[in-house]
Design an enzyme around this catalytic site. Structure first.
Site, PDB file in Angstrom:
ATOM      1  N   SER A 127       0.833  -1.205   0.000  1.00 33.94           N
ATOM      2  CA  SER A 127       0.000   0.000   0.000  1.00 33.94           C
ATOM      3  C   SER A 127       0.866   1.252   0.000  1.00 33.94           C
ATOM      4  O   SER A 127       1.966   1.264   0.571  1.00 33.94           O
ATOM      5  CB  SER A 127      -0.909   0.015   1.235  1.00 33.94           C
ATOM      6  OG  SER A 127      -1.504   1.273   1.409  1.00 33.94           O
ATOM      7  N   TYR A 152      -2.450  -0.116   9.935  1.00 30.51           N
ATOM      8  CA  TYR A 152      -2.617  -0.683   8.593  1.00 30.51           C
ATOM      9  C   TYR A 152      -1.321  -0.536   7.802  1.00 30.51           C
ATOM     10  O   TYR A 152      -0.834  -1.493   7.202  1.00 30.51           O
ATOM     11  CB  TYR A 152      -3.769   0.014   7.873  1.00 30.51           C
ATOM     12  CG  TYR A 152      -3.875  -0.352   6.410  1.00 30.51           C
ATOM     13  CD1 TYR A 152      -4.229  -1.642   6.022  1.00 30.51           C
ATOM     14  CD2 TYR A 152      -3.614   0.578   5.412  1.00 30.51           C
ATOM     15  CE1 TYR A 152      -4.314  -1.994   4.686  1.00 30.51           C
ATOM     16  CE2 TYR A 152      -3.699   0.240   4.066  1.00 30.51           C
ATOM     17  CZ  TYR A 152      -4.049  -1.042   3.708  1.00 30.51           C
ATOM     18  OH  TYR A 152      -4.137  -1.388   2.385  1.00 30.51           O
TER      19      TYR A 152
END
Length: 336
Positions: A127, A152
């Site tokens: 990501s 995350y």
């Protein structure tokens, strides 16, 4: 080829599965159909290819090692696209355990299954959030990414470290793709395009964080899928120019690669909202608010490495992408 796709009822996973089936691959899709967002959207995505003769679906959780090992043993995939994960920056502040189970425990289960199954190539979703507190633009894979600002992001950075370990120890070819703000038809309802569309249609104010000063490297789903397929087909190999005295974080003397996959054209969030309004034919009030915890002000992908190695060439403008997204949204929501 025989390709296993995790997260095959998810946004990117479903789009990738459709493309793989269209080109003749045999696909085993794994998804746990959790309720992080409306499971009916996952079912609707899956319905587009669930009956395809070369597709098999397994409802299972990556954290269930026995189920994952059995799936790999029975299907014997040549290549794997690991797109399943607990997504969302803000949700990681509320439920960190979900990220540990899916993104860490689940990922090591995939790595172990790939290792023992002699998989030719594992491509996995990282990501853009790994860049965290970085401010040098554009974000490049050669940059250090040691200051995540959400769990995350930390879990995705951990995936890259875990993948390198398996590439080094077991000669497992792995490639991580750092996705940058994917949008388009069948997108996630927790992301800004659908959230904005819902509010614009209802005439409700839009919350715009960082007082409207965000920019994002919005990347259309078709461009993302093309890049994932090109990467799957381009098996990671050791970098012959890798210098351990001056290490490049994007390569290794093991069969390991990390790439950015984005549009390389950041768009101001206010411009994105303007395009949404134009295509939906109405305007709404914008409530300008401070930046949210765990968020970053800007993202911009340097995709030169992916261009060089696999010929990646995103070509969907933000104007065309928003137009296609809104057309899908109107049809999906049955809006005239």
């Amino acid at each position: 080829m025989r390709i296993l796709v995790t997260g095959s009822a998810g946004f990117v996973g479903a789009a990738l599965t459709e493309r793989l089936l269209a080109r003749g691959d045999e696909v085993l899709g794994i998804d746990n159909h959790n309720d992080y967002y409306d499971p009916s959207l996952k079912e609707a995505r899956l319905a587009r290819f669930a009956e395809h003769p070369r597709y098999t679906h397994l409802r299972a959780d990556l954290a269930d090692a026995d189920a994952i090992n059995r799936a790999f043993r029975d299907f014997t995939p040549q290549r794997v696209a690991n797109l399943a994960a607990q997504a969302g920056v803000r949700y990681s502040l509320k439920n960190p355990q979900a990220y540990v189970q899916s993104n860490l425990v689940g990922f090591v289960n995939v790595l172990e299954a790939c290792r023992h199954g002699k998989v030719e190539h594992l491509v996995y979703a990282s990501s853009s959030s790994v860049y965290g507190a970085n401010r040098k633009m554009p974000f490049a894979v050669e940059d250090a990414v040691d200051h995540p600002v959400s769990l995350y992001a930390a879990s995705k950075k951990a995936n890259e470290l875990m993948a390198h370990t398996y590439s080094h120890l077991y000669d497992l070819p792995t490639t991580g793709l750092r996705f940058f703000t994917v949008y388009g038809p069948w997108g996630r309802p927790d992301m800004s395009p659908i959230l904005f569309a819902e509010r614009i249609v209802r005439g409700e104010p839009i919350d715009v964080f960082n007082y409207g000063n965000h920019s994002r490297d919005f990347t259309y789903i078709d461009d993302i899928v093309e890049g994932v397929i090109r990467t799957l087909d381009h098996v990671a190999k050791p970098d012959p120019t890798y210098d351990p005295l001056q290490p490049n974080p994007g390569t290794s003397n093991a069969p390991y690669r990390v790439y950015n996959i984005g549009n390389d054209q950041p768009v101001q969030l206010m411009r994105f909202i303007e395009l949404m309004e134009q295509n939906l034919g109405r305007t709404v009030e914008k409530r300008l608010l401070p930046m949210q915890p765990g968020d970053v002000p800007d993202t911009w992908a340097d995709v030169s490495a992916l261009r060089r190695d696999v010929g990646y060439a995103p070509n969907t403008s933000i104007e065309e992408g928003v137009k296609r997204f809104v057309a899908w949204y109107r049809e999906y929501r049955r809006i005239a």
